[in-house]
Design an enzyme around this catalytic site. Structure first.
Site, mmCIF file in Angstrom:
data_model
loop_
_atom_site.group_PDB
_atom_site.id
_atom_site.type_symbol
_atom_site.label_atom_id
_atom_site.label_comp_id
_atom_site.label_asym_id
_atom_site.label_seq_id
_atom_site.Cartn_x
_atom_site.Cartn_y
_atom_site.Cartn_z
ATOM 1 N N ARG A 123 0.677 -1.197 -0.003
ATOM 2 C CA ARG A 123 0.010 0.060 0.010
ATOM 3 C C ARG A 123 0.708 1.175 0.043
ATOM 4 N NH1 ARG A 123 -4.099 -0.920 5.035
ATOM 5 N NH2 ARG A 123 -5.617 0.492 3.782
ATOM 6 N N GLN A 129 -2.117 3.004 -5.371
ATOM 7 C CA GLN A 129 -3.323 3.430 -4.411
ATOM 8 C C GLN A 129 -4.439 3.293 -5.052
ATOM 9 O OE1 GLN A 129 -1.881 7.507 -3.526
ATOM 10 N NE2 GLN A 129 -0.290 7.087 -2.157
ATOM 11 N N SER A 135 -8.248 -0.013 1.499
ATOM 12 C CA SER A 135 -8.342 1.544 1.890
ATOM 13 C C SER A 135 -9.790 1.999 1.479
ATOM 14 C CB SER A 135 -7.473 2.623 1.056
ATOM 15 O OG SER A 135 -5.936 2.463 1.705
#
Length: 402
Positions: A123, A129, A135
């Site tokens: 990550r 991302q 996330s």
């Protein structure tokens, strides 16, 4: 892009999300892919079959989706029966629990299926991302956690000044201030609560305070691990953590716990004594509740337990699924980012296990377990040299696909 992307209907009873939504379906088709959607796959996420058809997808049964798909997109690892139906050259993408059930990855490797498990994603790499499912889904879960807590809490969240008197605001403590924790903090603040955040990672202090919350300093020197995850604490650190948290918990009305270490049992942050000493009406929301355990003693996945002292413990195992429309939108974009990244210039699948992102994300490819953490979990020797880039073969049925 000469691939066929199959979207399967989720099999778990509490799962309402779908791996790809109609919007991403449209984007994939525009890029040259063919998209097959199992009938009813998006219904629980409020995406109708008609919406997928309007986006250009073909509605099919599960057998056709599995036999013709080059890429099989799922939210959770499918059933054993579905796994056995996968064939050489296919790519399975989803939350596959690779570290918790590594034997399933060995099975897929034997079938020469490439398995990309989102829990393994490194990550901290900026390129990763847009692929970071943990996330995106944690953000949804953290938001929902504060809403669930406010609904169950038997008092106002904000301060209320009325002709009959003033009601004090709720005090909310968030344990673990990663993506889910920060979203829970922000949401609880917007609801008017007085919020504190606790984390073993010192870098979290600035993020917590930027949201207007108080950061509670941990005595654990540094709980940060590699790859953007918290590390597992030692037994001594865990005991010390529980002791210092006991006082904080007793002072608060709502406690939201978010601490998880992928591939490991969640750390027990709130022992039974802290639950017993909580005030009547206190609400614990345990986002880490699972079959492996949770952050709060007594929490049960998908259940709300009320103790004899009127303390509520919510086993919030899959809160992202409670906002299935938005969660699926985000999940789909993560899947699309992975698909885009693993294609070569000719639109063919080319998974390079030496790439800094795919070396983490990829559990198996070309008949080999390639992920270092997974090899360690399976007691396999580390790969002695980088594997060359490999191109997954298309199933015979997909030849000539648009």
């Amino acid at each position: 892009m000469a691939i066929v992307v199959s979207v399967l209907k989720e099999e778990k009873p509490h799962e309402k999300r779908v791996a790809i939504d109609p919007d991403v379906t449209k984007r994939l088709i525009k890029a040259g892919a063919k998209v097959l959607v199992e009938r009813g796959a998006g219904v629980k996420s409020y995406y109708s079959d008609a919406a997928y058809e309007q986006a250009g997808a073909e509605l099919v049964d599960r057998t056709k989706a599995l036999s013709e798909g080059t890429v099989i997109a799922v939210v959770n690892r499918p059933s054993d029966e579905t796994l056995k139906a996968l064939t050489s050259g296919q790519v399975l993408i989803g939350l596959l629990n690779a570290l918790i059930d590594p034997d399933k990855m060995q099975q897929l490797a034997a079938q020469k299926v490439s398995a990309l498990s989102f829990e393994l994603l490194p990550r901290t790499i900026s390129r990763a991302q847009t692929m970071d499912v943990l996330s995106s889904q944690s953000s949804v879960a953290g938001y929902k956690a504060a809403l669930v807590a406010s609904d169950l809490y038997p008092k106002y969240f904000p301060m209320m000044i009325t002709a009959a008197g003033t009601v004090k605001p709720a005090k909310v403590l968030v344990l673990g201030t990663g993506v889910a924790g920060l979203q829970a903090i922000g949401t609880a603040k917007r609801l008017g609560a007085v919020v504190s955040g606790y984390d073993v990672r010192p870098a979290s202090k600035g993020e917590v305070e930027s949201l207007g919350a108080t950061f509670l300093t941990s005595s654990v020197s540094n709980g940060a691990g590699s790859g953007g995850y918290a590390r597992a604490l030692t037994a001594e650190e865990t005991e010390k953590q529980q002791e210092e948290l006991a006082g904080f918990i007793a002072e608060n009305d709502v406690i939201i716990t978010t601490a998880q270490v992928p591939g490991h049992k969640p750390p027990l942050m709130v022992p039974a004594t802290s639950v017993d000493n909580a005030k009547p009406g206190t609400v614990f929301i345990d986002l880490a509740a699972s079959d492996l355990g949770g952050n709060v003693a007594g929490s049960q996945p998908f259940e709300t337990v009320t103790t004899d002292k009127q303390v509520m413990v919510v086993g919030a195992s899959n809160l992202a699924s409670e906002l299935p429309h938005s969660a699926s939108q985000l999940f789909a974009k993560n899947v699309q980012a992975v698909i885009n990244a693993m294609l070569d210039d000719d639109g063919n699948i080319a998974i390079d296990p030496t790439d800094d992102v795919f070396s983490g994300l990829t559990a198996t490819t070309a008949g080999e377990i390639v992920n270092a953490r997974l090899r360690e979990a399976l007691n396999l020797q580390p790969l002695t040299k980088p594997e060359p880039a490999s191109t997954a073969d298309e199933p015979a049925e997909t030849k000539g696909a648009e």
